[in-house]
Design an enzyme around this catalytic site. Sequence first.
Site, mmCIF file in Angstrom:
data_model
loop_
_atom_site.group_PDB
_atom_site.id
_atom_site.type_symbol
_atom_site.label_atom_id
_atom_site.label_comp_id
_atom_site.label_asym_id
_atom_site.label_seq_id
_atom_site.Cartn_x
_atom_site.Cartn_y
_atom_site.Cartn_z
ATOM 1 N N GLY A 114 41.871 20.190 24.226
ATOM 2 C CA GLY A 114 41.476 19.581 25.479
ATOM 3 C C GLY A 114 42.599 18.755 26.062
ATOM 4 O O GLY A 114 43.533 18.364 25.344
ATOM 5 N N CYS A 127 44.509 12.907 19.486
ATOM 6 C CA CYS A 127 44.778 13.013 20.917
ATOM 7 C C CYS A 127 46.251 13.332 21.118
ATOM 8 O O CYS A 127 47.101 12.761 20.444
ATOM 9 C CB CYS A 127 44.436 11.687 21.593
ATOM 10 S SG CYS A 127 44.763 11.668 23.361
ATOM 11 N N LEU A 128 46.556 14.260 22.027
ATOM 12 C CA LEU A 128 47.954 14.640 22.259
ATOM 13 C C LEU A 128 48.780 13.468 22.791
ATOM 14 O O LEU A 128 49.996 13.470 22.665
ATOM 15 C CB LEU A 128 48.032 15.825 23.230
ATOM 16 C CG LEU A 128 47.475 17.156 22.707
ATOM 17 C CD1 LEU A 128 47.512 18.210 23.809
ATOM 18 C CD2 LEU A 128 48.244 17.646 21.485
ATOM 19 N N HIS A 174 38.970 9.956 29.048
ATOM 20 C CA HIS A 174 40.327 9.800 29.599
ATOM 21 C C HIS A 174 40.267 9.509 31.101
ATOM 22 O O HIS A 174 41.044 8.703 31.611
ATOM 23 C CB HIS A 174 41.144 11.089 29.412
ATOM 24 C CG HIS A 174 41.931 11.160 28.134
ATOM 25 N ND1 HIS A 174 42.947 10.282 27.825
ATOM 26 C CD2 HIS A 174 41.863 12.027 27.090
ATOM 27 C CE1 HIS A 174 43.463 10.605 26.641
ATOM 28 N NE2 HIS A 174 42.816 11.662 26.172
ATOM 29 N N HIS A 183 35.518 13.198 24.913
ATOM 30 C CA HIS A 183 36.869 12.640 24.778
ATOM 31 C C HIS A 183 37.645 12.758 26.093
ATOM 32 O O HIS A 183 38.266 11.797 26.538
ATOM 33 C CB HIS A 183 37.586 13.383 23.636
ATOM 34 C CG HIS A 183 39.022 12.997 23.405
ATOM 35 N ND1 HIS A 183 39.447 12.426 22.221
ATOM 36 C CD2 HIS A 183 40.124 13.116 24.191
ATOM 37 C CE1 HIS A 183 40.764 12.195 22.317
ATOM 38 N NE2 HIS A 183 41.188 12.620 23.493
ATOM 39 N N GLU A 184 37.588 13.944 26.717
ATOM 40 C CA GLU A 184 38.376 14.166 27.940
ATOM 41 C C GLU A 184 37.813 13.395 29.127
ATOM 42 O O GLU A 184 38.566 12.865 29.948
ATOM 43 C CB GLU A 184 38.469 15.663 28.268
ATOM 44 C CG GLU A 184 39.058 16.547 27.171
ATOM 45 C CD GLU A 184 40.367 16.037 26.581
ATOM 46 O OE1 GLU A 184 41.112 15.318 27.279
ATOM 47 O OE2 GLU A 184 40.640 16.347 25.401
ATOM 48 N N GLN A 210 46.903 12.593 31.317
ATOM 49 C CA GLN A 210 47.848 12.884 30.234
ATOM 50 C C GLN A 210 49.086 13.642 30.716
ATOM 51 O O GLN A 210 50.084 13.722 30.005
ATOM 52 C CB GLN A 210 47.161 13.690 29.119
ATOM 53 C CG GLN A 210 46.095 12.886 28.394
ATOM 54 C CD GLN A 210 45.469 13.707 27.289
ATOM 55 O OE1 GLN A 210 44.554 14.476 27.538
ATOM 56 N NE2 GLN A 210 45.968 13.558 26.079
HETATM 57 ZN ZN ZN Z 1 43.062 12.682 24.396
#
Ligand code: ZN
Length: 195
Positions: free
Chosen positions: A46, A92-93, A138, A134-135, A51
């Site tokens: 995701g 998380c990236l 963000h 999660h997304e 991000q």
């Molecule tokens: Zn993330």
Amino acid sequence: MATPLIRIYGDPVLRTKAKQVRELDEEVQALVEQMVAAMCDNQGVGLAAPQVGSLLQVIVARPDTEEDTEIFQLINPRIIAADGSQEGIEGCLSLPSLRGEVKRSAQVAVEAMTPEGKNITIEATGLLARVFEHEIDHLNSVLFVDRTAADTLCWLIPDPETEDGYRLEETTIEEAEQCFARLRDKRQAKGGAQQ
Ligand code: ZN
């Protein structure tokens, strides 16, 4: 077009709320494409627009990293129903190699628009429900570490001598913050476009 670099923890864009998309113009279409590419390049499940430095309410998500998996591309997504709970390890990236336990809903219903302008409702369970929460977090400038039980925060360290190929090492949010600050400095020194 080069795949955008993923913004790292400490970058103010990750702590800024994203705005609703009003018009599905070329900018939005290009953003969605770049986000799909960045998610796949980084073996993620995701990604949210902040991000990659955009403050539009756009997320991409997939239930696993298999090549033929369906990829959801959602504009202005919101959770309209959530039920049950699940505990699980999350990463998380934007916080590379960091892991922590986060409690999420067991199932969610998400309402959104597709890049083609169609209104849809998706029902998800398990990992995909976790990814959606999660997304969408963000987009509201919330990161998984805000929801992690502090004593479960750890680094995932590659270790060929272990059975799984990695080991976990306990850490704290303060230590992680310092590591990510160094990572951002290193990128900036290389002349990256990161803030
Ligand atoms: Zn993330």
